[in-house]
Design a protein around this motif. Structure first.
Motif, PDB file in Angstrom:
ATOM      1  N   MET A  97      10.235  43.638  62.257  1.00  0.00           N
ATOM      2  CA  MET A  97       9.045  44.485  62.287  1.00  0.00           C
ATOM      3  C   MET A  97       9.513  45.856  62.762  1.00  0.00           C
ATOM      4  O   MET A  97      10.112  45.974  63.832  1.00  0.00           O
ATOM      5  N   SER A  98       9.263  46.867  61.941  1.00  0.00           N
ATOM      6  CA  SER A  98       9.790  48.196  62.260  1.00  0.00           C
ATOM      7  C   SER A  98       8.744  49.292  62.150  1.00  0.00           C
ATOM      8  O   SER A  98       7.748  49.152  61.431  1.00  0.00           O
ATOM      9  N   VAL A 156       3.932  50.639  60.425  1.00  0.00           N
ATOM     10  CA  VAL A 156       4.514  49.496  61.126  1.00  0.00           C
ATOM     11  C   VAL A 156       4.403  48.324  60.160  1.00  0.00           C
ATOM     12  O   VAL A 156       3.310  47.906  59.809  1.00  0.00           O
ATOM     13  N   ASP A 157       5.571  47.842  59.730  1.00  0.00           N
ATOM     14  CA  ASP A 157       5.554  46.804  58.702  1.00  0.00           C
ATOM     15  C   ASP A 157       6.849  45.990  58.748  1.00  0.00           C
ATOM     16  O   ASP A 157       7.805  46.363  59.440  1.00  0.00           O
ATOM     17  N   ILE A 158       6.856  44.899  57.993  1.00  0.00           N
ATOM     18  CA  ILE A 158       8.036  44.050  57.898  1.00  0.00           C
ATOM     19  C   ILE A 158       9.076  44.719  57.000  1.00  0.00           C
ATOM     20  O   ILE A 158       8.750  45.230  55.934  1.00  0.00           O
ATOM     21  N   THR A 159      10.327  44.702  57.451  1.00  0.00           N
ATOM     22  CA  THR A 159      11.437  45.228  56.672  1.00  0.00           C
ATOM     23  C   THR A 159      12.522  44.168  56.591  1.00  0.00           C
ATOM     24  O   THR A 159      12.865  43.554  57.600  1.00  0.00           O
ATOM     25  N   ALA A 177      10.531  44.292  66.561  1.00  0.00           N
ATOM     26  CA  ALA A 177      10.847  42.893  66.855  1.00  0.00           C
ATOM     27  C   ALA A 177      11.634  42.282  65.709  1.00  0.00           C
ATOM     28  O   ALA A 177      11.433  42.635  64.547  1.00  0.00           O
ATOM     29  N   ASN A 178      12.538  41.369  66.036  1.00  0.00           N
ATOM     30  CA  ASN A 178      13.234  40.587  65.025  1.00  0.00           C
ATOM     31  C   ASN A 178      12.390  39.354  64.725  1.00  0.00           C
ATOM     32  O   ASN A 178      11.872  38.715  65.646  1.00  0.00           O
TER      33      ASN A 178
END
Length: 212
Positions: A97-98, A156-159, A177-178
């Motif tokens: 999550m970045s 802010v989204d999943i990468t 977060a990982n």
């Protein structure tokens, strides 16, 4: 009648990968991967009953006791904060999550930060750590478009690979977060079926350790 363990798996590639782990650990139900409109499959011999559900619904099925255990992404657990036990990190579906923005973005800390995201709870908690004044803009798709059209400053989204970001002149600024798939359990059902659930967890753990 033999007691069965009800397991919620997320539909899609992650669910199929995780099912493969369960099967390899000794909890196979071959019918589950057949082309069918059925939503649940069971194998009395191995004592498991699988339910294919929408990924974002796994925590609901488990929290409310419709399923004893399930597999949910850490992002969904962080966003929904279900009252469940998080038993094991399956180390599948790994991503992060970045916070990301356009390549030339420079943050102006004197004004409210506009944040586009599918994960308003995660974003709100993250920025509250720094006392940052934010305007959370909830979107359901094409998050990367928001900074491009001026709707938001950051997203802010999943990468996973960062390819979509690069193709849209964007980059990651901070990793929040990982993420990975987690084995979760209903709290009441865990006490009632503790031996069965722990047997599944231990065999999945052994499988993971043997592959390490």
């Amino acid at each position: 009648m033999k007691q069965m363990l009800n397991i919620a798996l997320p539909k899609g590639r992650l669910g199929e990968k995780v099912y493969g782990m369960f099967a390899e650990a000794g909890f196979e139900c071959p019918e589950a991967l057949e082309e069918s409109r059925k939503l649940f499959f069971e194998n009395e011999e191995t004592g498991v009953r699988y339910f294919w559900v929408k990924p974002s619904d796994v925590t609901v099925y488990v929290e409310r006791g419709a399923c004893d255990i399930g597999v949910a992404g850490k992002d969904i657990i962080m966003e929904n904060e279900p009252d469940v036990y998080e038993l094991y990190d399956l180390k599948a579906g790994c991503c992060r999550m970045s916070e990301s923005a356009l390549n030339d973005y420079v943050e102006d800390c004197t004004r409210t930060l506009r944040v586009a995201t599918k994960f308003p709870n995660i974003a709100t908690k993250y920025y509250s750590q720094f006392g940052r004044d934010v305007d959370i803009i909830k979107l359901n798709g094409s998050i990367e478009l928001a900074p491009i059209v001026g709707l938001s400053d950051v997203i802010v989204d999943i990468t996973e690979t960062g390819t979509t970001l690069r193709e849209n002149n964007m980059r990651e600024f901070r990793v929040i977060a990982n993420l990975s798939a987690r084995l979760i359990a209903n709290k009441a059902n865990y006490e009632f079926k503790k031996e069965m659930i722990e047997n599944v967890r231990k065999k999945l753990e052994m499988l993971s350790e043997n592959k390490a």
